[in-house]
Design a protein around this motif. Structure first.
Motif, PDB file in Angstrom:
ATOM      1  N   MET A 103       0.261  14.568   7.432  1.00 33.40           N
ATOM      2  CA  MET A 103      -0.103  13.758   6.261  1.00 33.40           C
ATOM      3  C   MET A 103      -0.018  14.589   4.975  1.00 33.40           C
ATOM      4  N   TYR A 104       0.262  13.873   3.882  1.00 34.22           N
ATOM      5  CA  TYR A 104       0.176  14.448   2.541  1.00 34.22           C
ATOM      6  C   TYR A 104      -0.797  13.591   1.727  1.00 34.22           C
ATOM      7  N   TYR A 105      -1.706  14.238   0.985  1.00 36.73           N
ATOM      8  CA  TYR A 105      -2.728  13.532   0.209  1.00 36.73           C
ATOM      9  C   TYR A 105      -2.690  13.988  -1.246  1.00 36.73           C
ATOM     10  N   PHE A 106      -3.065  13.055  -2.121  1.00 34.75           N
ATOM     11  CA  PHE A 106      -3.247  13.406  -3.523  1.00 34.75           C
ATOM     12  C   PHE A 106      -4.560  12.806  -4.000  1.00 34.75           C
ATOM     13  N   SER A 157      -5.273   9.180  -1.956  1.00 35.73           N
ATOM     14  CA  SER A 157      -4.256   8.402  -1.251  1.00 35.73           C
ATOM     15  C   SER A 157      -3.425   9.320  -0.374  1.00 35.73           C
ATOM     16  N   GLY A 158      -2.933   8.785   0.740  1.00 39.38           N
ATOM     17  CA  GLY A 158      -2.176   9.606   1.675  1.00 39.38           C
ATOM     18  C   GLY A 158      -1.063   8.849   2.355  1.00 39.38           C
ATOM     19  N   LEU A 159      -0.023   9.565   2.724  1.00 40.36           N
ATOM     20  CA  LEU A 159       1.114   9.036   3.473  1.00 40.36           C
ATOM     21  C   LEU A 159       1.495  10.024   4.563  1.00 40.36           C
ATOM     22  N   GLY A 160       1.967   9.500   5.698  1.00 45.85           N
ATOM     23  CA  GLY A 160       2.395  10.409   6.750  1.00 45.85           C
ATOM     24  C   GLY A 160       2.969   9.695   7.946  1.00 45.85           C
ATOM     25  N   LEU A 204      -9.215   2.387   3.174  1.00 42.76           N
ATOM     26  CA  LEU A 204      -8.429   1.337   3.809  1.00 42.76           C
ATOM     27  C   LEU A 204      -7.073   1.919   4.168  1.00 42.76           C
ATOM     28  N   GLY A 205      -6.640   1.703   5.407  1.00 37.64           N
ATOM     29  CA  GLY A 205      -5.360   2.247   5.840  1.00 37.64           C
ATOM     30  C   GLY A 205      -4.546   1.235   6.628  1.00 37.64           C
ATOM     31  N   TYR A 206      -3.237   1.453   6.631  1.00 41.23           N
ATOM     32  CA  TYR A 206      -2.335   0.662   7.470  1.00 41.23           C
ATOM     33  C   TYR A 206      -1.711   1.599   8.491  1.00 41.23           C
ATOM     34  N   ILE A 230       0.831  -1.212   0.000  1.00 42.05           N
ATOM     35  CA  ILE A 230       0.000   0.000   0.000  1.00 42.05           C
ATOM     36  C   ILE A 230       0.858   1.252   0.000  1.00 42.05           C
ATOM     37  N   VAL A 231       2.043   1.193   0.634  1.00 42.29           N
ATOM     38  CA  VAL A 231       2.953   2.331   0.605  1.00 42.29           C
ATOM     39  C   VAL A 231       3.448   2.577  -0.813  1.00 42.29           C
ATOM     40  N   ILE A 232       3.884   1.498  -1.494  1.00 45.06           N
ATOM     41  CA  ILE A 232       4.383   1.619  -2.864  1.00 45.06           C
ATOM     42  C   ILE A 232       3.275   2.102  -3.789  1.00 45.06           C
ATOM     43  N   LEU A 233       2.061   1.543  -3.625  1.00 46.65           N
ATOM     44  CA  LEU A 233       0.930   1.948  -4.442  1.00 46.65           C
ATOM     45  C   LEU A 233       0.635   3.429  -4.292  1.00 46.65           C
TER      46      LEU A 233
END
Length: 275
Positions: free
Chosen positions: A128-131, A143-146, A205-207, A5-8
């Motif tokens: 967090m950063y979202y696109f 999608s977001g990462l943080g 869905l999040g991890y 999910i991180v790579i995606l």
């Protein structure tokens, strides 16, 4: 699966930034929302270490340990984020993650029975950063990462009993309030649906992963922590006892750490305020 999910998410960010860079930016603004989620925790080293629990430091006493519960989680969050352009957002997530009650039982060869119930919950604040990518009319893919910080509480209730038949049997209450802090990470992907002009419903869905290097606090009236001994056994020891054992027997001890992740299915409702 957490790596997937991180790579995606990274791929979505990169591809979308290139293909949609020609789109005009929306007016700046903010989004504010609330979220609830339920999920399943991924068993890891923390669970394996707890299965090595021992209520005694004597190597001559054998014990059998069973661990149950602690698998499901509940997530409660609030978030706000700033619109950088028509597709990008940055913001903060503040929330709480509760574990299902964790049950540990131990039976020893000297006829003692120990039962401990653990309540574990954590608070976190994430940057967090979202696109966001448009999918269809009134539908978006986000999608977001943080990452950020977390503080966890570990409350223990239980008892130990045994040592023989009455009146020779013994009974001890077990009470503990421990706390630890560390880092938290999040990767998530979701579908947003516009309900009204600036009101959205989100399903995602999040991890969620936490990394805490130690817990300490009060256990049965003493300043204590969960320690891992040189033989791999885990027990609750007060700090003075650990220092004495280290000096007199040259044993090595390290505090039990928690590296634990969970998959969470969540839904959110948020409001967009444009300038």
């Amino acid at each position: 699966m957490s790596r997937c999910i991180v790579i995606l998410s990274f791929l979505v960010f990169m591809i979308s930034s290139i293909t949609l860079s020609h789109l005009s930016a929306e007016p700046s603004g903010i989004e504010v929302g609330l979220r609830y989620g339920g999920g399943e925790r991924v068993p890891g080293r923390f669970d394996g270490d707890l299965k090595q629990f021992s209520s005694t430091v004597s190597p001559l006493i054998a014990s059998d340990v069973s661990l149950s519960g602690g698998r499901s989680t509940n997530l409660y969050e609030g978030f706000f984020r700033f619109l950088l352009d028509s597709r990008s957002r940055v913001g903060f997530v503040i929330g709480r993650n509760d574990w299902q009650m964790l049950q540990l039982t131990e039976v020893t060869s000297d006829y003692y029975y120990t039962k401990l119930t653990s309540e574990i919950y954590s608070y976190h604040i994430l940057g967090m950063y979202y696109f966001t990518v448009p999918v269809f009319r009134n539908w978006e893919w986000e999608s977001g990462l943080g990452g950020g910080f977390t503080s966890a509480d570990w409350n223990v209730r239980g008892f130990s009993a045994g040592g023989g038949l009455p009146p020779d049997s013994q009974y001890f209450n077990q009470r503990g309030r421990l706390r630890g802090s560390g880092l938290a990470y999040r990767a998530e992907t979701a579908i947003n649906h516009r309900l009204y002009e600036n009101t959205f419903f989100q399903l995602g869905l999040g991890y969620h992963h936490v990394a805490i290097d130690k817990f300490s606090g009060n256990y049965n009236g003493e300043t204590s922590s969960f320690y891992i001994r040189a033989d791999g056994k885990v027990g609750v020891l007060d700090d003075t006892r650990v220092i004495d054992a280290t000096v007199s027997t040259a044993q090595t001890f390290r505090r039990l750490d928690m590296n634990s992740g969970s998959w969470v299915l969540y839904f959110s409702v948020f409001q967009r305020f444009l300038d």
